[in-house]
Design an enzyme around this catalytic site. Sequence first.
Site, mmCIF file in Angstrom:
data_model
loop_
_atom_site.group_PDB
_atom_site.id
_atom_site.type_symbol
_atom_site.label_atom_id
_atom_site.label_comp_id
_atom_site.label_asym_id
_atom_site.label_seq_id
_atom_site.Cartn_x
_atom_site.Cartn_y
_atom_site.Cartn_z
ATOM 1 N N ASP A 142 0.873 -1.167 0.000
ATOM 2 C CA ASP A 142 0.000 0.000 0.000
ATOM 3 C C ASP A 142 0.921 1.231 0.000
ATOM 4 O OD1 ASP A 142 -2.081 1.797 0.077
ATOM 5 O OD2 ASP A 142 -3.169 0.782 1.691
HETATM 6 C C1 BGC Z 1 -5.090 3.225 0.007
HETATM 7 C C2 BGC Z 1 -5.191 2.208 -1.116
HETATM 8 C C3 BGC Z 1 -5.014 2.896 -2.442
HETATM 9 C C4 BGC Z 1 -3.682 3.614 -2.449
HETATM 10 C C5 BGC Z 1 -3.376 4.322 -3.753
HETATM 11 C C6 BGC Z 1 -3.841 4.075 -0.107
HETATM 12 O O1 BGC Z 1 -3.871 5.130 0.779
HETATM 13 O O2 BGC Z 1 -5.121 2.572 1.259
HETATM 14 O O3 BGC Z 1 -6.423 1.553 -1.054
HETATM 15 O O4 BGC Z 1 -5.114 1.979 -3.486
HETATM 16 O O5 BGC Z 1 -3.681 4.577 -1.411
HETATM 17 O O6 BGC Z 1 -4.135 5.452 -3.904
#
Ligand code: BGC
Length: 757
Positions: A282
């Site tokens: 993530d």
């Molecule tokens: C989120 C993810 C997301 C990623 C990219 C993160 O903060 O938890 O679900 O895909 O950002 O935007």
Amino acid sequence: MKRSQSFVAVLIPALASAAAADAFAQSRTDAKVVERSVHEDAATQKQATALADKMTPAEKQAYVFGYFPPFSKDRPADMIPSAGYVPGVPRLGIPTLRESDASLGVANQVEQRKGDVATALPASLAIAASFDPDLAYRGGAMIGAEARAKTFNVLLAGGVNLTRDPWGGRTFEYFGEDPLLSGVMAGESIRGVQSNHIVSTVKHFALNPQETLRTTVNARIDEAALRESDLLAFEIAIERGRPGSVMCAYNKVNGDWACENDFLLNQVLRRDWGYQGWVMSDWGAVHSTVKAINAGLDQQSGRELDKALFFGKPLSDALAGGTVSAERLTEMNRRILWGAASTGLLDDPVPTKAQPIDYDVHANVAQEVAEKGSVLLQNDGNLLPLARTVRTIVVIGSHADVGVLSGGGSSQVRSVGGAPVEIPLKEGAAASFARVTWHASSPLAAIRKLASDATVSFVDGTNPAVAAAAARKADIAIVFASQWRTEAQDVETLSLPDGQDEVIDAVAGANRRTVVVLETGGPVLMPWLPRVPTVLQAWYPGQRGGEAIANILFGVTNPSGRLPMTFPANEAQAPRAVIPGLAAMKEADRAQKKGSTYGMVERSLMVDVDYKEGADVGYRSYLKRDVRPLFPFGYGLSYTRFDYSELRIEPGARPTVSFNVTNIGKVAGADSPQVYVRAGRRNGPSTRLVGFQRVTLAPGEKRRVAIPVDPRLLADFDTAANNWHVAAGRYPIFIGRFAGDAMITGEVTMKNARIRP
Ligand code: BGC
């Protein structure tokens, strides 16, 4: 949350070119959703291995190291603002990875790509509530087609974290509290996305149900309980969906960060489940180089959001020093390429120019999800469906004159028609990248269209007395009430905000013919329920929510959604009455005099969260504790009624449960009968959903349904033997309309069995 205030400032000037925006705006012709078969495993593996072997060490190191385009200082010409970018290797035909959020459509959070709209599906909860795997597939296929048409080849979709707490900020992005329902729906949605020859993730692996302090929470649970709940949802989703990538979560699990968790990544995902694709972090979830890579992390995403560059230079140092092997680096690349090969992306690269999209056709899918996923919770005296001959209607509240609410955060779609209401946040961890956003689908306009002879007025719902006065004069009062949820923050109370309870009370007191339509991303408390005859749970109903709601209110559509999560009667019924870490976080703010920017102190605050309910998530725990919720899991009404009869159980390693479903009412409708079994030895038996099937029946029509039961749902996970154990014995079976219901009952006899994970 690491995304700072400058997120908005950086994104807006960096918008995609006007030409690209025009191309999106002019999109007209049809974006066909073509079902394509996945490659054979061996051929896929061969293709991925051959390519990875041809890469130079520098290419291999670059391909495991992603950018967060909005913050990136390197700006290749084809990088547009979105969640992620990883440059490919053109000489080998290895594609640049162009990553976009998320599960509800191609996101464009704070309009970083000016004018780039997309079709917004309703909340994933609506898909779950439809109990319709085929619809989940078609929703995924639709958003995947748009991602591809917009030149993205990785969609960060497939959120499948179980709802453990009713206040979770991202519950709307997930599929509820049950491992089977969530796993099936997420799997089908992923399969749909990937039918476009692009990669979908499944996320956030694992045990990431809370947003408060999400980057420092240590989620604690015993292994068997984890295997039987959250991990089972992932396991089913991965089996059905075969996602090219798994996104590991921000939090720790039992003491180790999820993105450097040997148990989760090496042992469960790879060894036990045989997963061949790649693990991407993530955004901002990486904490080390050697530990993470050797524990199974294959790619650092959004490097600009981590507190250090853990790949890049530290990775080449680790390779030079031998703490990460050259073979492991090759394997990391092979896994990424497996994801690209298995989905067909390698053989059918995504065009580099935006393609036209038929938004009208796609909006129909969004509307179908909203119609099949809205849940009629109460309908005393059959107030609904409304007669088209009704003379005066007042519509109250929640900007229902212009649109429907959506959930916030990285999944935010800027939908076709734009955002008629968009409210920036003044404080909180989501302030830098979320705005409270309504999609342009007006329930008021849709109601006016269906009740063309009626006088339909609108009152904004900010003043209970004004709302009550208008309700008194109308034949029917329809109150829209909403609660916004967003990534990065949990809702601090389950009560409707901004005095909406008072408005509902006042309206119901003035007019007994009151309908409440809820636009929420999870359960809310309903202190007014005894005084309101009719309640429709519409979730965040997406691109065509207004039309879908109106169709249900007037009986054009017979409601058929079933709750994918328990709605508690009060906050104390939930497994945790307060949000772990919230008080400490606020206290830290105060101490640092940071006031509203508490997202910024997150990193220094660690909090342990004990998931003591274990595998008894949601209804399993309510039933075990004998606690009566406001509305149980699986519950939902229809304008018709259904009867179940002639239960037959075929025993075996994989038993089959069959029975008749009959529509005994006067109108056509769809039902989702549910099969529950009482099973489990470790902590005493729990009631578990082991099957469901949505059936659409004409009045009087009868259909026999046959539902195979996955034996893992009857088993305990035996950690010593590392397998599922079905104990020999007789297991009670209940066919019901919701968890705890028993319209017909039976028993299945199981032999002692061991099942490999
Ligand atoms: C989120 C993810 C997301 C990623 C990219 C993160 O903060 O938890 O679900 O895909 O950002 O935007």
